[in-house]
Design an enzyme around this catalytic site. Structure first.
Site, PDB file in Angstrom:
ATOM      1  N   ASN A 157       0.801  -1.221   0.000  1.00 31.57           N
ATOM      2  CA  ASN A 157       0.000   0.000   0.000  1.00 31.57           C
ATOM      3  C   ASN A 157       0.833   1.269   0.000  1.00 31.57           C
ATOM      4  O   ASN A 157       0.327   2.349  -0.238  1.00 31.57           O
ATOM      5  CB  ASN A 157      -0.942   0.021   1.211  1.00 31.57           C
ATOM      6  N   GLN A 185      -5.014  -3.659  -1.698  1.00 32.76           N
ATOM      7  CA  GLN A 185      -4.584  -2.715  -2.742  1.00 32.76           C
ATOM      8  C   GLN A 185      -4.489  -3.390  -4.110  1.00 32.76           C
ATOM      9  O   GLN A 185      -4.221  -2.740  -5.103  1.00 32.76           O
ATOM     10  CB  GLN A 185      -3.228  -2.094  -2.373  1.00 32.76           C
ATOM     11  N   GLY A 206     -13.817  -2.416   1.479  1.00 32.66           N
ATOM     12  CA  GLY A 206     -14.770  -1.736   0.603  1.00 32.66           C
ATOM     13  C   GLY A 206     -14.322  -0.357   0.164  1.00 32.66           C
ATOM     14  O   GLY A 206     -14.509   0.046  -0.983  1.00 32.66           O
ATOM     15  N   THR A 243     -24.875  -8.644  14.087  1.00 34.52           N
ATOM     16  CA  THR A 243     -25.918  -8.308  13.106  1.00 34.52           C
ATOM     17  C   THR A 243     -25.283  -7.697  11.864  1.00 34.52           C
ATOM     18  O   THR A 243     -24.419  -6.820  11.966  1.00 34.52           O
ATOM     19  CB  THR A 243     -26.916  -7.304  13.736  1.00 34.52           C
ATOM     20  N   CYS A 335      -1.911   7.371   9.299  1.00 29.69           N
ATOM     21  CA  CYS A 335      -1.401   7.151  10.660  1.00 29.69           C
ATOM     22  C   CYS A 335      -2.558   7.201  11.652  1.00 29.69           C
ATOM     23  O   CYS A 335      -3.436   8.042  11.566  1.00 29.69           O
ATOM     24  CB  CYS A 335      -0.358   8.188  10.987  1.00 29.69           C
TER      25      CYS A 335
END
Ligand code: PMP
Length: 392
Positions: A157, A185, A206, A243, A335
Site C-alpha cells: 500500500n 490494494q 470496501g 448483526t 497514521c
C-alpha cells in the site's frame, strides 16, 4: 483554491451508485437473521451482495465473510489460523511474514508473539519492495519450528510493489503452510481469482474500491475456518458474529461489481497518469528518489501509487506545505494517532531511518485527472524548497 486529492490508497471517492443503494436500503427495516418477510428481504440483499463480491474476486459466495474492513479480516485470518494450528500443542509455532506488511497484519502477529509465544520468521523484501520466490524459498529453508501460517500481501500500500502471490502460494502449498494474503490494494488493479490463487484466506476492503468505509471481507476457503475472534449469534459461518450491516453490505456489493466493470480501462488511464506524475516529479526535483517498482512500463507497476524520497526534506513538513496548497498526500499508510511516523515499509526496503522519514506517497484514483497531476507538478519544486528550508 483548487483541491487535489492524491491519497486514494488511504480511501477513495465513493461511487454514486453505491450512495444510491446504501441510502435506499437503509430505509428498510429488517435484520438479515429474522425469519419473517422483512428479515428475509434483508437476507436477500445480503446474499446478492455476497454473490457480487464473490464473483468479483473469483470465489464462491460461501467463501465471503463480511467484516468491518480489512483490519478485522487480517486479524481473524492471522489469529484464527494461528489458534487452530496451536490447539493443545506445546510445540512453539512460527508465523512467516515480511516487514513491509500493513500494521493490521504486523500488529496481530506481534501480539501472538508476545502472548502466545509465536516466533516470527521474516521474509526479506526485494529492493522494489516485493517478496520474491527466491527470498521466500530461502526463508522457508531455514525455518524450524513448524510454520502455522504465512501472511504476505499482494500489493504494497505504500510503494505499489506487486508480489507474485500465485508463485508464493505454490511454495507454501509444497510445505503445507496456509497462506493468508492482504489483497486490499491489489483488487482494483488485478483479477485476483481467489480459486486459482492458492491462498487459503484473503482480506478485502470496501473503501479502497469506491465502496463505503467500515465494510470488508475475509475470503476463506469453504474447507477452511479460522477460529472466531468475536463470539455471539453465529453469523457468517460462525466466524464473525454480529448483526449484518445490510445497507453497507449492499453498497459493497455494488462497488465490487462496478470496480470489476471499470478495472481495465481505469488501470490503463491511471498508469499513464502515474508515469506523468512520477517522471514530472523527478524532472522538477532532480534529487528525488522513486521508491518501489521502476518507472518503465512493466506489469509490475501498480498504476495508483507513487512513492518518493526527497532527501533532506522531512516528509511530514512537505505534507503540511502541500496541504496548505490544497494538495493532499500521505507519509505512508494513514497514521492512527494523527502523528506521522517514518514509513516502516521504506525502512524495511532501505534500512535507512532518514530515507524512511523523507518519503511521501501520492496515490491516484479513478477521479484523478491530468489537471490534478499538472497542478501538483506546478507546485512540487517550490513546495520542496519551502519544506527543505523548514526541515533544517
Ligand atoms: N491492508 C492494507 C494493505 C491497507 O492499505 C489497508 C488500509 N489502509 C488495510 C489493510 C486496512 O483496511 P481497512 O481500512 O478496511 O481496515
Amino acid at each position: 483554491m483548487l483541491e487535489v486529492y492524491l491519497d486514494h490508497a488511504a480511501t477513495t471517492t465513493i461511487r454514486g451508485e453505491v450512495i444510491e443503494v446504501v441510502s435506499r436500503v437503509m430505509r428498510d427495516t429488517g435484520n438479515a437473521s429474522s425469519l419473517h418477510n422483512a428479515g428475509r428481504q434483508a437476507r436477500r440483499i445480503v446474499e446478492e451482495a455476497r454473490e457480487q463480491v464473490a464473483y468479483a474476486v473469483g470465489a464462491d459466495p460461501i467463501e465471503i465473510i463480511f467484516t468491518s474492513g480489512a483490519t478485522e479480516a487480517n486479524n481473524i485470518a492471522i489469529q484464527g489460523m494461528f489458534q487452530i494450528a496451536n490447539d493443545g500443542d506445546q510445540t512453539p509455532l512460527s508465523i512467516l511474514t515480511s516487514a513491509g506488511e500493513h500494521h493490521s497484519v504486523l500488529d496481530p502477529i506481534r501480539y501472538l508473539a508476545d502472548k502466545s509465544g509465536a516466533l516470527i520468521q521474516w521474509v526479506q523484501l526485494s529492493p522494489d519492495g516485493a517478496v520474491s520466490e527466491t527470498t521466500l524459498a530461502s526463508a522457508l529453508a531455514v525455518v524450524d519450528p513448524p510454520i502455522a501460517l504465512a501472511s504476505l500481501m499482494w500489493v504494497n500500500n505504500e510503494t505499489g510493489a506487486i508480489s507474485d502471490i500465485r508463485a508464493l502460494a505454490r511454495l507454501c502449498q509444497d510445505r503445507k503452510i496456509p497462506l493468508h494474503t492482504d489483497a486490499v490494494q491489489a483488487w482494483s488493479i488485478i483479477d485476483l481469482d481467489f480459486r486459482s490463487s492458492g491462498a487459503s484466506t484473503m482480506a478485502l476492503s470496501g473503501h479502497k474500491i469506491g465502496g463505503p468505509q467500515g465494510i470488508g471481507a475475509l475470503v476463506a476457503k469453504r474447507s477452511f475456518g479460522p477460529d472466531p475472534l468475536i463470539h455471539g449469534g453465529g453469523q457468517e459461518r460462525r466466524i464473525r458474529s454480529g448483526t449484518l450491516d445490510v445497507a453497507t453490505i449492499a453498497g459493497f456489493g455494488v462497488a465490487a461489481q462496478s470496480m470489476v466493470r471499470d478495472r481495465s480501462a481505469d488501470t490503463i488511464r491511471r498508469s499513464a497518469l502515474r508515469r506523468r506524475l512520477a517522471s514530472g516529479i523527478v524532472s522538477s526535483v532532480p534529487e528525488a528518489i522513486l521508491n518501489g517498482p521502476p518507472l518503465t512500463p512493466t506489469d509490475h507497476v501498480v498504476p495508483g501509487i507513487v512513492n518518493v524520497t526527497f532527501p533532506g526534506v522531512r516528509a511530514e513538513t512537505l505534507l503540511m506545505v502541500l496541504d496548505g496548497r490544497g494538495i493532499y498526500v500521505s507519509t505512508g499508510s494513514a497514521c492512527t494517532a494523527g502523528v506521522a511516523e517514518p514509513s516502516h515499509v521504506i525502512l524495511a526496503m532501505t534500512g535507512d531511518e532518514h530515507l524512511a522519514s523523507q518519503s511521501l506517497r501520492l496515490s491516484l484514483g479513478r477521479t484523478t485527472d491530468e489537471a490534478d497531476i499538472d497542478h501538483v507538478l506546478g507546485e512540487i519544486a517550490d513546495a520542496v524548497d519551502m519544506a527543505r528550508a523548514a526541515s533544517i
